[in-house]
Write an enzyme that holds these catalytic residues in place. Structure first.
Site, PDB file in Angstrom:
ATOM      1  N   THR A 207       0.747  -1.130  -0.109  1.00 41.09           N
ATOM      2  CA  THR A 207       0.070   0.034   0.015  1.00 41.09           C
ATOM      3  C   THR A 207       0.763   1.319   0.164  1.00 41.09           C
ATOM      4  OG1 THR A 207      -1.869  -1.165   1.035  1.00 41.09           O
ATOM      5  CG2 THR A 207      -1.839   1.248   1.228  1.00 41.09           C
TER       6      THR A 207
ATOM      7  N   GLN B 237       0.817  -9.127  -6.266  1.00 38.88           N
ATOM      8  CA  GLN B 237       0.344 -10.598  -6.594  1.00 38.88           C
ATOM      9  C   GLN B 237       1.473 -11.503  -7.464  1.00 38.88           C
ATOM     10  OE1 GLN B 237      -1.571 -12.042  -4.809  1.00 38.88           O
ATOM     11  NE2 GLN B 237      -2.996 -10.328  -3.767  1.00 38.88           N
TER      12      GLN B 237
ATOM     13  N   THR C  54      13.936   4.383  11.272  1.00 35.96           N
ATOM     14  CA  THR C  54      14.716   3.227  11.073  1.00 35.96           C
ATOM     15  C   THR C  54      14.201   1.819  10.707  1.00 35.96           C
ATOM     16  OG1 THR C  54      15.371   4.094  13.569  1.00 35.96           O
ATOM     17  CG2 THR C  54      15.670   1.754  13.042  1.00 35.96           C
TER      18      THR C  54
ATOM     19  N   CYS D  75     -11.998  -6.969   2.019  1.00 35.11           N
ATOM     20  CA  CYS D  75     -11.953  -5.839   2.575  1.00 35.11           C
ATOM     21  C   CYS D  75     -11.303  -5.339   3.877  1.00 35.11           C
ATOM     22  CB  CYS D  75     -13.384  -5.321   2.642  1.00 35.11           C
ATOM     23  SG  CYS D  75     -13.653  -3.397   3.224  1.00 35.11           S
TER      24      CYS D  75
HETATM   25  N1  PLP Z   1      -1.707  -4.408  -4.312  1.00 32.30           N
HETATM   26  C1  PLP Z   1      -2.432  -5.859  -4.452  1.00 32.30           C
HETATM   27  C2  PLP Z   1      -2.633  -6.313  -5.823  1.00 32.30           C
HETATM   28  C3  PLP Z   1      -2.482  -6.359  -3.277  1.00 32.30           C
HETATM   29  O1  PLP Z   1      -3.289  -7.791  -3.470  1.00 32.30           O
HETATM   30  C4  PLP Z   1      -2.476  -5.884  -2.193  1.00 32.30           C
HETATM   31  C5  PLP Z   1      -2.973  -6.662  -0.875  1.00 32.30           C
HETATM   32  O2  PLP Z   1      -3.743  -7.354  -0.852  1.00 32.30           O
HETATM   33  C6  PLP Z   1      -2.000  -4.525  -1.885  1.00 32.30           C
HETATM   34  C7  PLP Z   1      -1.579  -3.973  -3.040  1.00 32.30           C
HETATM   35  C8  PLP Z   1      -1.704  -4.284  -0.672  1.00 32.30           C
HETATM   36  O3  PLP Z   1      -0.492  -4.669  -0.068  1.00 32.30           O
HETATM   37  P1  PLP Z   1      -0.396  -4.679   1.622  1.00 32.30           P
HETATM   38  O4  PLP Z   1      -1.208  -5.623   2.072  1.00 32.30           O
HETATM   39  O5  PLP Z   1       1.191  -5.116   1.566  1.00 32.30           O
HETATM   40  O6  PLP Z   1      -0.347  -3.303   1.962  1.00 32.30           O
END
Ligand code: PLP
Length: 381
Positions: free
Chosen positions: A71, A179, A237, A326
């Site tokens: 994210t 993914q 850090t 979700c």
């Molecule tokens: N992008 C995709 C395609 C994902 O499937 C996910 C997580 O489900 C994310 C981004 C977000 O990753 P993270 O859980 O490391 O924040």
């Protein structure tokens, strides 16, 4: 014993990865910024991990930046492209992960960035022709942000072709490979990618650690201000044990890719055949030919019982995802199924596999679904 078929949401940490991480939480706890030997040892481990990741992607060391998750990586790419690279327009789709969709919403709302959503086919593919038309139809500095494999339906994007189009029209290209990283070979030298995001917990690594690949030609300003970590770009850090674990997990999955792929593909096709043979009116979402081998999205016909299928499976000891996974924990209609014009009245379940799953587990799952949804079981002829 529970059966875990939600490996697109997260994967169990591998024992080997945990073993590689442990010393960096116990014996070697130095702060990588300290100049004494504990610190220097920690710094060396981080740079070794960076080297492993760069090697897997055929990137340069200086192009890999550690983050807290996928994210954050996606937010960093999109927001820096606007702030530092002069991007005024983002071309994306409505089937991206929420972190991309909501980050682009924010860029539109607060920075007046133009957002264009490409049309999606019913399998979830973009049209390269439509992308080309948009790219050639405006002088605005543009970023194309497209997911490599959709996390709900698994449809895979041709990143080579998209990268070539972006290069031809001087657009930046960000791809969310959360993914696919480790599951498919990715060579950034052979692809015109400006930004690429990854996350450790999708391939048996730890949660809370990710990275962003930033092509060396893109000069951006710091994303988090503070100390000099991550070459001044992201202060704070470092998550030392997370970084070590991410690199170890990526190394394992990349080294064993062929065997994992064969095993997981076998599970997926076994499940497809078993579902077809067992139930009436089953539909599969995405592109079964050009889809991620670990993801199988299935739509069940609407019956009073299908609504509660995920819950029923959970009670029966099986974990899968319903609708979109979700972050609030609640089940919503899937924005991806909606984006591909799917039938949202049907109940969509995402089964996602790992190398830890077996065909016997799939057979158990099929029998449990038969118990939960007897009204759609095919009559024995
Ligand atoms: N992008 C995709 C395609 C994902 O499937 C996910 C997580 O489900 C994310 C981004 C977000 O990753 P993270 O859980 O490391 O924040």
């Amino acid at each position: 014993m529970r059966i875990y078929l939600d490996n697109a949401a997260t994967t169990p940490l591998s024992k080997e990865v945990l073993e590689a991480m442990m010393p960096w939480m116990t014996e070697h706890y130095g702060n990588p910024s300290s100049i004494h030997s504990e610190g220097r040892r920690a710094r060396t481990a981080i740079e070794q991990a960076r080297r492993t990741i760069a090697k897997c992607l055929n990137a340069s060391l200086g192009e890999i930046f550690f983050t807290s998750c996928g994210t954050e990586s996606n937010n960093w790419a999109l927001k820096s492209a606007v702030r530092d690279l002069g991007v005024q327009r983002i071309i994306t789709t409505k089937a991206e992960h929420h972190c991309v969709l909501h980050a682009t919403d924010a860029l539109k709302q607060y920075q007046n960035i133009e957002i264009i959503y490409l049309t999606l086919s019913k399998e979830g593919h973009i049209s390269l022709e439509e992308l080309q038309n948009y790219l050639s139809g405006s002088d605005k500095k543009t970023l194309v942000s497209l997911i490599h494999a959709n996390n709900e339906i698994g449809t895979i994007l041709d990143i080579k072709k998209v990268g070539d189009l972006c290069l031809a029209h001087q657009a930046f290209f960000h791809t969310d490979t959360v993914q696919t990283l480790g599951y498919y070979p990715i060579d950034v030298q052979a692809l015109n990618i400006s930004f690429l995001s990854g996350s450790g917990h999708k391939f048996h690594g730890p949660k809370g650690i990710g990275f962003l690949y930033i092509n060396g030609d893109n000069i951006i300003k710091p994303y988090i201000d503070g100390g000099a970590q991550e070459r001044n770009m992201r202060a704070g850090t470092e998550n030392l044990h997370g970084i070590v674990g991410l690199a170890k997990a990526l190394e394992i999955v990349s080294t064993n890719r062929a065997a994992y792929q064969t095993h997981i593909e076998g599970l997926k096709s076994h499940m497809i055949e078993a579902l077809k043979a067992s139930f009436e009116d089953i539909r599969f979402n995405g592109d079964l030919e050009q889809g991620h081998y670990k993801i199988l999205s299935v739509s069940f016909p609407p019956t009073p019982k299908t609504e509660m299928l995920v819950m029923g499976l959970d009670i029966a000891g099986i974990s899968a995802s319903g609708g979109s996974a979700c972050s609030s924990g609640a089940e919503h209609d899937s924005h991806v199924i909606e984006a591909i014009g799917g039938d949202i009245d049907r109940k969509t379940i995402r089964f996602s596999f790992s190398s830890y799953n077996t065909k016997e587990q799939i057979d158990i799952v099929i029998n449990k679904i038969k118990n939960i949804l007897p009204s759609i079981v095919k009559e024995f002829v």
